[in-house]
Write a protein that holds these residues in place. Structure first.
Motif, PDB file in Angstrom:
ATOM      1  N   GLY A  51     -16.808  25.968  -3.447  1.00 29.97           N
ATOM      2  CA  GLY A  51     -18.145  26.306  -2.958  1.00 29.97           C
ATOM      3  C   GLY A  51     -19.139  26.462  -4.099  1.00 29.97           C
ATOM      4  O   GLY A  51     -20.271  25.963  -4.019  1.00 29.97           O
ATOM      5  N   PHE A  69     -20.417  33.734   1.932  1.00 31.85           N
ATOM      6  CA  PHE A  69     -19.364  32.874   1.398  1.00 31.85           C
ATOM      7  C   PHE A  69     -18.601  33.557   0.257  1.00 31.85           C
ATOM      8  O   PHE A  69     -17.422  33.857   0.400  1.00 31.85           O
ATOM      9  CB  PHE A  69     -19.959  31.540   0.921  1.00 31.85           C
ATOM     10  CG  PHE A  69     -18.922  30.544   0.524  1.00 31.85           C
ATOM     11  CD1 PHE A  69     -18.233  29.812   1.486  1.00 31.85           C
ATOM     12  CD2 PHE A  69     -18.595  30.341  -0.806  1.00 31.85           C
ATOM     13  CE1 PHE A  69     -17.258  28.894   1.127  1.00 31.85           C
ATOM     14  CE2 PHE A  69     -17.625  29.432  -1.179  1.00 31.85           C
ATOM     15  CZ  PHE A  69     -16.956  28.708  -0.211  1.00 31.85           C
ATOM     16  N   LEU A  76     -14.560  30.014   4.520  1.00 23.34           N
ATOM     17  CA  LEU A  76     -14.809  28.865   5.386  1.00 23.34           C
ATOM     18  C   LEU A  76     -14.998  29.328   6.828  1.00 23.34           C
ATOM     19  O   LEU A  76     -15.941  28.911   7.516  1.00 23.34           O
ATOM     20  CB  LEU A  76     -13.658  27.870   5.279  1.00 23.34           C
ATOM     21  CG  LEU A  76     -13.826  26.550   5.998  1.00 23.34           C
ATOM     22  CD1 LEU A  76     -15.049  25.803   5.503  1.00 23.34           C
ATOM     23  CD2 LEU A  76     -12.575  25.705   5.790  1.00 23.34           C
ATOM     24  N   LEU A  79     -18.447  30.918   7.248  1.00 23.45           N
ATOM     25  CA  LEU A  79     -19.541  29.957   7.397  1.00 23.45           C
ATOM     26  C   LEU A  79     -19.520  29.311   8.778  1.00 23.45           C
ATOM     27  O   LEU A  79     -20.574  29.099   9.385  1.00 23.45           O
ATOM     28  CB  LEU A  79     -19.467  28.865   6.332  1.00 23.45           C
ATOM     29  CG  LEU A  79     -19.919  29.214   4.930  1.00 23.45           C
ATOM     30  CD1 LEU A  79     -19.887  27.979   4.039  1.00 23.45           C
ATOM     31  CD2 LEU A  79     -21.300  29.836   4.915  1.00 23.45           C
ATOM     32  N   GLN A  80     -18.344  28.988   9.270  1.00 24.32           N
ATOM     33  CA  GLN A  80     -18.227  28.339  10.578  1.00 24.32           C
ATOM     34  C   GLN A  80     -18.704  29.252  11.701  1.00 24.32           C
ATOM     35  O   GLN A  80     -19.220  28.777  12.707  1.00 24.32           O
ATOM     36  CB  GLN A  80     -16.783  27.900  10.831  1.00 24.32           C
ATOM     37  CG  GLN A  80     -16.356  26.761   9.942  1.00 24.32           C
ATOM     38  CD  GLN A  80     -14.856  26.516   9.977  1.00 24.32           C
ATOM     39  OE1 GLN A  80     -14.064  27.412  10.245  1.00 24.32           O
ATOM     40  NE2 GLN A  80     -14.466  25.288   9.683  1.00 24.32           N
ATOM     41  N   LEU A  89     -26.679  26.204   3.433  1.00 20.67           N
ATOM     42  CA  LEU A  89     -25.311  26.636   3.732  1.00 20.67           C
ATOM     43  C   LEU A  89     -24.646  25.732   4.761  1.00 20.67           C
ATOM     44  O   LEU A  89     -23.432  25.504   4.704  1.00 20.67           O
ATOM     45  CB  LEU A  89     -25.286  28.089   4.180  1.00 20.67           C
ATOM     46  CG  LEU A  89     -25.330  29.062   2.998  1.00 20.67           C
ATOM     47  CD1 LEU A  89     -25.836  30.417   3.406  1.00 20.67           C
ATOM     48  CD2 LEU A  89     -23.978  29.169   2.369  1.00 20.67           C
ATOM     49  N   LYS A  90     -25.416  25.200   5.684  1.00 18.34           N
ATOM     50  CA  LYS A  90     -24.854  24.226   6.628  1.00 18.34           C
ATOM     51  C   LYS A  90     -24.402  22.967   5.887  1.00 18.34           C
ATOM     52  O   LYS A  90     -23.348  22.408   6.182  1.00 18.34           O
ATOM     53  CB  LYS A  90     -25.878  23.881   7.703  1.00 18.34           C
ATOM     54  CG  LYS A  90     -26.150  25.023   8.662  1.00 18.34           C
ATOM     55  CD  LYS A  90     -27.213  24.651   9.663  1.00 18.34           C
ATOM     56  CE  LYS A  90     -27.556  25.844  10.552  1.00 18.34           C
ATOM     57  NZ  LYS A  90     -28.666  25.561  11.460  1.00 18.34           N
ATOM     58  N   LEU A  93     -21.180  23.788   4.004  1.00 22.02           N
ATOM     59  CA  LEU A  93     -20.049  23.758   4.931  1.00 22.02           C
ATOM     60  C   LEU A  93     -19.611  22.318   5.194  1.00 22.02           C
ATOM     61  O   LEU A  93     -18.418  22.011   5.155  1.00 22.02           O
ATOM     62  CB  LEU A  93     -20.408  24.466   6.238  1.00 22.02           C
ATOM     63  CG  LEU A  93     -19.365  24.414   7.343  1.00 22.02           C
ATOM     64  CD1 LEU A  93     -18.058  25.053   6.903  1.00 22.02           C
ATOM     65  CD2 LEU A  93     -19.898  25.105   8.603  1.00 22.02           C
ATOM     66  N   ARG A  94     -20.559  21.444   5.422  1.00 22.92           N
ATOM     67  CA  ARG A  94     -20.231  20.032   5.688  1.00 22.92           C
ATOM     68  C   ARG A  94     -19.543  19.414   4.471  1.00 22.92           C
ATOM     69  O   ARG A  94     -18.545  18.686   4.617  1.00 22.92           O
ATOM     70  CB  ARG A  94     -21.499  19.269   6.036  1.00 22.92           C
ATOM     71  CG  ARG A  94     -21.192  17.922   6.642  1.00 22.92           C
ATOM     72  CD  ARG A  94     -22.395  17.192   7.180  1.00 22.92           C
ATOM     73  NE  ARG A  94     -23.382  18.090   7.756  1.00 22.92           N
ATOM     74  CZ  ARG A  94     -24.678  17.842   7.778  1.00 22.92           C
ATOM     75  NH1 ARG A  94     -25.157  16.734   7.275  1.00 22.92           N
ATOM     76  NH2 ARG A  94     -25.528  18.699   8.312  1.00 22.92           N
ATOM     77  N   GLU A  97     -15.977  20.685   4.200  1.00 18.32           N
ATOM     78  CA  GLU A  97     -15.143  20.038   5.228  1.00 18.32           C
ATOM     79  C   GLU A  97     -14.755  18.622   4.804  1.00 18.32           C
ATOM     80  O   GLU A  97     -13.606  18.210   4.997  1.00 18.32           O
ATOM     81  CB  GLU A  97     -15.879  20.016   6.569  1.00 18.32           C
ATOM     82  CG  GLU A  97     -16.006  21.362   7.239  1.00 18.32           C
ATOM     83  CD  GLU A  97     -14.708  21.879   7.837  1.00 18.32           C
ATOM     84  OE1 GLU A  97     -13.683  21.168   7.834  1.00 18.32           O
ATOM     85  OE2 GLU A  97     -14.715  23.027   8.305  1.00 18.32           O
ATOM     86  N   ARG A 110      -7.375  24.962   6.371  1.00 15.19           N
ATOM     87  CA  ARG A 110      -8.299  25.573   7.334  1.00 15.19           C
ATOM     88  C   ARG A 110      -7.584  26.670   8.128  1.00 15.19           C
ATOM     89  O   ARG A 110      -8.136  27.725   8.402  1.00 15.19           O
ATOM     90  CB  ARG A 110      -8.856  24.525   8.274  1.00 15.19           C
ATOM     91  CG  ARG A 110      -9.808  23.539   7.617  1.00 15.19           C
ATOM     92  CD  ARG A 110     -10.110  22.393   8.587  1.00 15.19           C
ATOM     93  NE  ARG A 110     -10.843  21.319   7.978  1.00 15.19           N
ATOM     94  CZ  ARG A 110     -10.280  20.332   7.286  1.00 15.19           C
ATOM     95  NH1 ARG A 110      -8.977  20.293   7.102  1.00 15.19           N
ATOM     96  NH2 ARG A 110     -11.022  19.377   6.763  1.00 15.19           N
TER      97      ARG A 110
END
Length: 181
Positions: A51, A69, A76, A79-80, A89-90, A93-94, A97, A110
């Protein structure tokens, strides 16, 4: 990446490796719940290193990045589940992933990240007693490897995924230091 970022990323990775080593320990003196705790801790620290490496948000979002975070037990998962995250932050996260998808097709990392210790007696925890489906109170040390495998995933698979993950983050750090090719 600044020198301070690099120093912090390296520190997270050193601790992730130490946690992974503790999680690999198999002896009569180490119960499975303790091994699983250290594997989760390794995953958490490696996620935080990744991150930090990927973080490109504006300075105005740094506090939110840290609160949602860096300062969370299961970053993780946090954030989800967080509501109303800033775009930065979105995007983080992407990106995380995508990186996890490259090395963890079975989604073990995960699953490990999602095993947050909880004091909710109905939730399984490797740190606190919980209530089994039968209604019996269970101390985490009473669960055997098969129980943990069913809940969190196979320990050997997890340790292999964590090894790959740490190496992938280390390689990403090296690539970023070299700059564009």
């Amino acid at each position: 990446m600044t020198m301070a970022d690099r120093a912090q990323i390296d520190a997270w990775l050193r601790q992730a490796k130490a946690d992974l080593q503790a999680g690999r320990t198999q002896s009569d003196d180490v119960s499975e719940d303790h091994r699983r705790y250290w594997l989760q801790q390794c995953c958490e620290k490696a996620l935080k290193a990744l991150g930090l490496l990927l973080w490109r948000g504006p300075a105005s979002d740094d506090g939110t990045f840290r609160a949602h975070f860096l300062h969370k037990h299961s970053p993780l998962k946090e954030l989800q589940q967080a509501a109303a995250l800033p775009k930065s932050l979105k995007l983080l996260l992407r990106e995380i992933e995508v990186e996890l998808g490259k090395i963890d097709g079975a989604a073990l990392l995960r699953k490990v990240d999602a095993t947050t210790p909880t004091v909710d007696p109905a939730g399984v925890s490797y740190r606190y007693p919980f209530r089994a489906a039968s209604g019996r109170h269970v101390a985490p040390c009473e669960w055997v490897t098969a129980d943990w495998d069913g809940y969190q995933g196979n320990a050997l698979g997890i340790t292999a995924a964590l090894d790959r993950f740490i190496k992938a983050v280390e390689n990403a750090v090296k690539r970023q230091q070299r700059g564009p090719s």
